[in-house]
Motif scaffolding. Structure first.
Motif, PDB file in Angstrom:
ATOM      1  N   ARG A 118       0.836  -1.202   0.000  1.00  0.00           N
ATOM      2  CA  ARG A 118       0.000   0.000   0.000  1.00  0.00           C
ATOM      3  C   ARG A 118       0.872   1.253   0.000  1.00  0.00           C
ATOM      4  O   ARG A 118       1.874   1.322   0.708  1.00  0.00           O
ATOM      5  CB  ARG A 118      -0.914   0.027   1.218  1.00  0.00           C
ATOM      6  CG  ARG A 118      -2.046  -0.979   1.208  1.00  0.00           C
ATOM      7  CD  ARG A 118      -3.128  -0.570   2.198  1.00  0.00           C
ATOM      8  NE  ARG A 118      -2.576  -0.148   3.493  1.00  0.00           N
ATOM      9  CZ  ARG A 118      -3.251   0.622   4.360  1.00  0.00           C
ATOM     10  NH1 ARG A 118      -4.463   1.065   4.073  1.00  0.00           N
ATOM     11  NH2 ARG A 118      -2.695   0.955   5.516  1.00  0.00           N
ATOM     12  N   VAL A 119       0.470   2.231  -0.798  1.00  0.00           N
ATOM     13  CA  VAL A 119       1.242   3.464  -0.932  1.00  0.00           C
ATOM     14  C   VAL A 119       1.459   4.113   0.429  1.00  0.00           C
ATOM     15  O   VAL A 119       2.572   4.537   0.758  1.00  0.00           O
ATOM     16  CB  VAL A 119       0.540   4.439  -1.900  1.00  0.00           C
ATOM     17  CG1 VAL A 119       1.129   5.851  -1.787  1.00  0.00           C
ATOM     18  CG2 VAL A 119       0.651   3.933  -3.332  1.00  0.00           C
ATOM     19  N   ILE A 120       0.428   4.178   1.234  1.00  0.00           N
ATOM     20  CA  ILE A 120       0.549   4.839   2.532  1.00  0.00           C
ATOM     21  C   ILE A 120       1.515   4.087   3.456  1.00  0.00           C
ATOM     22  O   ILE A 120       2.254   4.693   4.236  1.00  0.00           O
ATOM     23  CB  ILE A 120      -0.846   4.991   3.197  1.00  0.00           C
ATOM     24  CG1 ILE A 120      -0.747   5.975   4.369  1.00  0.00           C
ATOM     25  CG2 ILE A 120      -1.416   3.642   3.619  1.00  0.00           C
ATOM     26  CD1 ILE A 120      -2.113   6.407   4.891  1.00  0.00           C
ATOM     27  N   ASP A 121       1.548   2.758   3.321  1.00  0.00           N
ATOM     28  CA  ASP A 121       2.477   1.963   4.131  1.00  0.00           C
ATOM     29  C   ASP A 121       3.919   2.145   3.662  1.00  0.00           C
ATOM     30  O   ASP A 121       4.845   2.279   4.476  1.00  0.00           O
ATOM     31  CB  ASP A 121       2.097   0.483   4.065  1.00  0.00           C
ATOM     32  CG  ASP A 121       0.764   0.185   4.745  1.00  0.00           C
ATOM     33  OD1 ASP A 121       0.357   0.976   5.614  1.00  0.00           O
ATOM     34  OD2 ASP A 121       0.125  -0.820   4.380  1.00  0.00           O
ATOM     35  N   ALA A 122       4.117   2.127   2.338  1.00  0.00           N
ATOM     36  CA  ALA A 122       5.465   2.311   1.790  1.00  0.00           C
ATOM     37  C   ALA A 122       5.999   3.695   2.143  1.00  0.00           C
ATOM     38  O   ALA A 122       7.178   3.851   2.497  1.00  0.00           O
ATOM     39  CB  ALA A 122       5.455   2.121   0.275  1.00  0.00           C
ATOM     40  N   ALA A 123       5.125   4.706   2.064  1.00  0.00           N
ATOM     41  CA  ALA A 123       5.544   6.063   2.401  1.00  0.00           C
ATOM     42  C   ALA A 123       5.983   6.153   3.859  1.00  0.00           C
ATOM     43  O   ALA A 123       6.984   6.806   4.184  1.00  0.00           O
ATOM     44  CB  ALA A 123       4.408   7.052   2.128  1.00  0.00           C
ATOM     45  N   GLN A 124       5.255   5.467   4.743  1.00  0.00           N
ATOM     46  CA  GLN A 124       5.616   5.473   6.160  1.00  0.00           C
ATOM     47  C   GLN A 124       6.950   4.775   6.380  1.00  0.00           C
ATOM     48  O   GLN A 124       7.783   5.236   7.176  1.00  0.00           O
ATOM     49  CB  GLN A 124       4.517   4.797   6.990  1.00  0.00           C
ATOM     50  CG  GLN A 124       4.774   4.790   8.484  1.00  0.00           C
ATOM     51  CD  GLN A 124       4.892   6.194   9.071  1.00  0.00           C
ATOM     52  OE1 GLN A 124       4.327   7.150   8.544  1.00  0.00           O
ATOM     53  NE2 GLN A 124       5.657   6.327  10.163  1.00  0.00           N
ATOM     54  N   GLN A 125       7.170   3.663   5.664  1.00  0.00           N
ATOM     55  CA  GLN A 125       8.453   2.944   5.782  1.00  0.00           C
ATOM     56  C   GLN A 125       9.620   3.837   5.359  1.00  0.00           C
ATOM     57  O   GLN A 125      10.672   3.856   6.010  1.00  0.00           O
ATOM     58  CB  GLN A 125       8.416   1.688   4.918  1.00  0.00           C
ATOM     59  CG  GLN A 125       7.481   0.602   5.412  1.00  0.00           C
ATOM     60  CD  GLN A 125       7.315  -0.509   4.388  1.00  0.00           C
ATOM     61  OE1 GLN A 125       8.156  -0.678   3.506  1.00  0.00           O
ATOM     62  NE2 GLN A 125       6.227  -1.266   4.493  1.00  0.00           N
ATOM     63  N   ILE A 126       9.432   4.556   4.272  1.00  0.00           N
ATOM     64  CA  ILE A 126      10.507   5.428   3.777  1.00  0.00           C
ATOM     65  C   ILE A 126      10.751   6.578   4.746  1.00  0.00           C
ATOM     66  O   ILE A 126      11.902   6.912   5.051  1.00  0.00           O
ATOM     67  CB  ILE A 126      10.171   5.942   2.365  1.00  0.00           C
ATOM     68  CG1 ILE A 126      10.204   4.779   1.365  1.00  0.00           C
ATOM     69  CG2 ILE A 126      11.142   7.048   1.933  1.00  0.00           C
ATOM     70  CD1 ILE A 126       9.781   5.141  -0.046  1.00  0.00           C
ATOM     71  N   ARG A 127       9.683   7.172   5.251  1.00  0.00           N
ATOM     72  CA  ARG A 127       9.859   8.256   6.232  1.00  0.00           C
ATOM     73  C   ARG A 127      10.604   7.763   7.469  1.00  0.00           C
ATOM     74  O   ARG A 127      11.480   8.446   7.997  1.00  0.00           O
ATOM     75  CB  ARG A 127       8.492   8.839   6.620  1.00  0.00           C
ATOM     76  CG  ARG A 127       7.969   9.890   5.651  1.00  0.00           C
ATOM     77  CD  ARG A 127       6.837  10.690   6.279  1.00  0.00           C
ATOM     78  NE  ARG A 127       5.667   9.850   6.528  1.00  0.00           N
ATOM     79  CZ  ARG A 127       4.650   9.703   5.690  1.00  0.00           C
ATOM     80  NH1 ARG A 127       4.659  10.345   4.532  1.00  0.00           N
ATOM     81  NH2 ARG A 127       3.623   8.934   5.997  1.00  0.00           N
ATOM     82  N   GLU A 128      10.250   6.568   7.939  1.00  0.00           N
ATOM     83  CA  GLU A 128      10.917   6.012   9.118  1.00  0.00           C
ATOM     84  C   GLU A 128      12.402   5.762   8.839  1.00  0.00           C
ATOM     85  O   GLU A 128      13.269   6.058   9.663  1.00  0.00           O
ATOM     86  CB  GLU A 128      10.241   4.700   9.532  1.00  0.00           C
ATOM     87  CG  GLU A 128       8.851   4.865  10.138  1.00  0.00           C
ATOM     88  CD  GLU A 128       8.889   5.476  11.519  1.00  0.00           C
ATOM     89  OE1 GLU A 128       9.940   5.367  12.186  1.00  0.00           O
ATOM     90  OE2 GLU A 128       7.878   6.070  11.941  1.00  0.00           O
ATOM     91  N   ALA A 129      12.685   5.203   7.658  1.00  0.00           N
ATOM     92  CA  ALA A 129      14.076   4.886   7.307  1.00  0.00           C
ATOM     93  C   ALA A 129      14.919   6.141   7.154  1.00  0.00           C
ATOM     94  O   ALA A 129      16.120   6.132   7.438  1.00  0.00           O
ATOM     95  CB  ALA A 129      14.118   4.067   6.021  1.00  0.00           C
ATOM     96  N   LEU A 130      14.298   7.230   6.699  1.00  0.00           N
ATOM     97  CA  LEU A 130      15.040   8.460   6.435  1.00  0.00           C
ATOM     98  C   LEU A 130      15.053   9.411   7.619  1.00  0.00           C
ATOM     99  O   LEU A 130      15.543  10.537   7.501  1.00  0.00           O
ATOM    100  CB  LEU A 130      14.449   9.179   5.212  1.00  0.00           C
ATOM    101  CG  LEU A 130      14.532   8.426   3.881  1.00  0.00           C
ATOM    102  CD1 LEU A 130      13.928   9.258   2.767  1.00  0.00           C
ATOM    103  CD2 LEU A 130      15.972   8.066   3.548  1.00  0.00           C
ATOM    104  N   ARG A 131      14.527   8.960   8.745  1.00  0.00           N
ATOM    105  CA  ARG A 131      14.569   9.809   9.928  1.00  0.00           C
ATOM    106  C   ARG A 131      16.021  10.020  10.326  1.00  0.00           C
ATOM    107  O   ARG A 131      16.798   9.068  10.387  1.00  0.00           O
ATOM    108  CB  ARG A 131      13.807   9.140  11.073  1.00  0.00           C
ATOM    109  CG  ARG A 131      13.743   9.973  12.346  1.00  0.00           C
ATOM    110  CD  ARG A 131      12.718   9.399  13.295  1.00  0.00           C
ATOM    111  NE  ARG A 131      11.366   9.570  12.763  1.00  0.00           N
ATOM    112  CZ  ARG A 131      10.348   8.750  13.062  1.00  0.00           C
ATOM    113  NH1 ARG A 131      10.539   7.715  13.839  1.00  0.00           N
ATOM    114  NH2 ARG A 131       9.146   9.003  12.557  1.00  0.00           N
TER     115      ARG A 131
END
Length: 385
Positions: free
Chosen positions: A128-141
């Protein structure tokens, strides 16, 4: 005077391939029309000069017919991109240079026994787009734990790039071919590309594009890395029927990472004039107004007719902005060079050379440096002795 037997079609192909104005080439090479007509042939010196001027490998001129050059990456650019059909020498040379650097870095990190980069291939287009976006935001913190709070679009790009490099993705952003300021990259041909690899994933962003557009490109290409996918992109925030499915997914993920739909809805001021409101939101989210307009339409806040008209108007404004000559910022050469080559890559090459694992000549070639003095100053700049 010895002349070289070159097929006239190959001369014409090199002329057209260069993308340079024919009149300019003919001023520099007055006999060019006769070479193309086949009535005369160039000398070896003339041929070498013509090859340099058109950025054509000399060996191509000894072929019996013009070669067919394909982009050496899966090409996900849509028909809205003017550069889809025939890749320019600038695009090809940029891809080849980045591939060379990636290959060196891959061998380097494997020799050090480093683990694969975990985010490569960690998602699919079924995620899901919203899930992938959250994963990327978390990784790039940021590793420092500090909140993501950029001052402006340039600072946003820096923060995202630094975070991407912390998790093992090389980020290279350049608006010219290598260090050649006379060979400016064309954003209409491509916005960026991703080279997926378990040990040395690379994202390249066309630095000749607008600053706000570069942020979208950076996240879009990172989304390709999350898919474990190598791709060349001509990114438009809108979706179209002729787009590859993964390209649509990466567009959607990039938009959600940078301008979450829920937050856009909350901040949108309905009573405001649309163009001004799009600019206000673009400043908040550190993206282009085109991304904001697309988000507003997706959120149901702007109807289709209004959206199309506003998008066309804004697109024309941004194209005019890109067409204006840019004045040199006079910034620090070494800061700029690190952005072009990736900080992690530059440090790895410099350390390898200092340890004697890589010849200095090879290290200078990999970094695109011409003098020992510049090489030493870059090492000092990055704290490598």
């Amino acid at each position: 005077m010895t002349r070289v037997d070159v097929e006239a079609d190959v001369i014409a192909w090199a002329r057209d391939r260069s993308g340079l104005p024919v009149a300019d080439l003919e001023r520099r090479f007055p006999r060019l029309p006769s070479w193309v007509a086949g009535s005369t042939a160039p000398t070896l010196n003339q041929l070498e000069e013509f090859a340099e001027a058109t950025h054509t490998p000399v060996g191509f001129f000894f072929l019996s017919e013009p070669p067919v050059e394909d982009v050496p990456l899966p090409d996900f650019r849509t028909r809205r991109s003017s550069g889809v059909t025939h890749p320019s020498p600038d695009l090809l040379d940029t891809i080849y240079l980045v591939q060379q650097r990636q290959e060196w870095y891959r061998n380097h990190v494997i020799s050090l026994g480093q683990d694969p980069v975990s985010v490569v291939g960690s998602a699919t287009i079924r995620t899901r787009v919203i899930d992938a976006a959250q994963q990327i935001r978390e990784a790039l913190r940021p590793a420092s734990g500090e909140p993501y709070n950029p001052r402006d679009v340039g600072d946003a790009f820096r923060l995202i790039s630094e975070s991407a490099e912390e998790i093992g993705v090389l980020v290279m952003a350049n608006g010219v071919v290598g260090s050649n300021t006379h060979r400016r990259l064309n954003p209409d041909e491509f916005r960026g590309f991703a080279l997926a690899d378990r040990y040395a994933p690379v994202v390249f962003v066309n630095g000749a594009d607008t600053k706000s557009a570069q942020n979208f490109t950076l996240i879009h290409e990172l989304a390709h890395i999350w898919l474990g996918e190598t791709a060349l992109s001509g990114i438009d925030p809108r979706s179209s029927a002729d787009e590859n499915a993964s390209e649509k997914w990466c567009n959607a993920v990039a938009a959600e990472v940078l301008a979450p739909l829920r937050v856009v809805r909350d901040l949108f001021q309905r009573q405001a004039e649309l163009q001004g409101e799009a600019q206000r939101l673009a400043n908040i989210f550190k993206v282009s107004t085109l991304v904001i307009l697309s988000r507003l339409h997706e959120a149901g806040l702007v109807d289709w007719t209004t959206y199309r008209a506003a998008y066309a108007q804004e697109e024309a404004r941004l194209r005019a902005l890109l067409a204006k000559p840019r004045e040199s910022s006079g910034g620090n050469f070494y800061n700029t060079h690190v952005v072009r080559t990736s900080r992690n890559f530059a440090r790895a090459v410099l350390i390898s050379a200092a340890e004697g694992s890589t010849l200095q000549r090879e290290a200078m070639q990999l970094l695109g440096l011409k003098t020992r003095e510049t090489f030493d100053k870059l090492a000092n700049h990055l704290g490598v002795s």
